[in-house]
Design an enzyme around this catalytic site. Structure first.
Site, mmCIF file in Angstrom:
data_model
loop_
_atom_site.group_PDB
_atom_site.id
_atom_site.type_symbol
_atom_site.label_atom_id
_atom_site.label_comp_id
_atom_site.label_asym_id
_atom_site.label_seq_id
_atom_site.Cartn_x
_atom_site.Cartn_y
_atom_site.Cartn_z
ATOM 1 N N HIS A 22 37.957 41.153 -53.607
ATOM 2 C CA HIS A 22 36.882 41.765 -54.389
ATOM 3 C C HIS A 22 35.589 40.978 -54.199
ATOM 4 C CE1 HIS A 22 34.561 41.883 -58.238
ATOM 5 N NE2 HIS A 22 34.567 43.151 -57.875
ATOM 6 N N ASP A 69 32.533 48.146 -54.814
ATOM 7 C CA ASP A 69 32.395 47.335 -56.017
ATOM 8 C C ASP A 69 31.644 48.104 -57.103
ATOM 9 O OD1 ASP A 69 32.056 45.274 -57.873
ATOM 10 O OD2 ASP A 69 31.642 43.790 -56.320
ATOM 11 N N TYR A 118 20.222 40.800 -41.304
ATOM 12 C CA TYR A 118 20.980 39.945 -40.387
ATOM 13 C C TYR A 118 21.571 38.737 -41.118
ATOM 14 C CZ TYR A 118 18.909 42.445 -36.378
ATOM 15 O OH TYR A 118 18.526 43.399 -35.462
ATOM 16 N N TYR A 136 19.274 52.415 -36.673
ATOM 17 C CA TYR A 136 19.400 51.982 -38.063
ATOM 18 C C TYR A 136 20.759 52.294 -38.676
ATOM 19 C CZ TYR A 136 14.520 50.914 -37.534
ATOM 20 O OH TYR A 136 13.330 50.394 -37.072
#
Length: 151
Positions: A22, A69, A118, A136
């Site tokens: 998680h 999440d 990045y 993208y």
């Protein structure tokens, strides 16, 4: 092959998803992303390929096993269009539809500047590169909790 697992998910992809906990991040990217270079700095330490898949197909397969999440406002992050932070390219809408469908709710997607993306990718658990030509097609998915019955 196993029952109930999308055939696009290799044993290595399933292994990576099982190793993640998680809050761990998973990068899904296109062929233009410097994936091999950045993957060397991730927890997993090497690049995982999902050849033959575009970004939405790979994400759909991954999200059939991995929840996002729910404890963070934006469990998905993407790269901003360089020189146009408010710019939109078709992959953004396609991914929004995939993550919303996978979660059964509207999922917030946060945009990151290229070099911030990045840096975030280097801190990810792993990077999965698709055959998507972009541009993208770079997304970071934060793994959520699977609600399981007691053993």
């Amino acid at each position: 092959m196993l029952k109930g697992i999308d055939q696009r998910l290799s044993a290595e992809v399933v292994h990576v998803l099982m190793l993640m906990g998680h809050g761990d991040d998973l990068v899904i990217c296109d062929v233009n992303h410097p994936a091999a270079t950045i993957a060397a700095e991730t927890t997993y330490g090497r690049l995982v390929d999902m050849a033959g898949c575009d970004i939405p197909t790979a994400a759909r397969a991954i999200l059939s096993l991995m929840p996002l999440d729910t404890f963070v406002p934006a469990p998905v992050r993407r790269m901003q269009v360089v020189g146009n932070p408010e710019g939109v390219v078709p992959i953004f809408g396609r991914m929004q539809a995939v993550v919303d469908a996978a979660e059964g709710r509207r999922v917030e997607i946060e945009a990151l500047e290229r070099f911030a993306f990045y840096e975030a990718a280097k801190r990810a658990f792993a990077i999965i590169r698709t055959s998507d030509s972009g541009p993208y097609g770079c997304f970071i998915l934060k793994k959520g909790v699977v609600d399981l019955a007691e053993l």
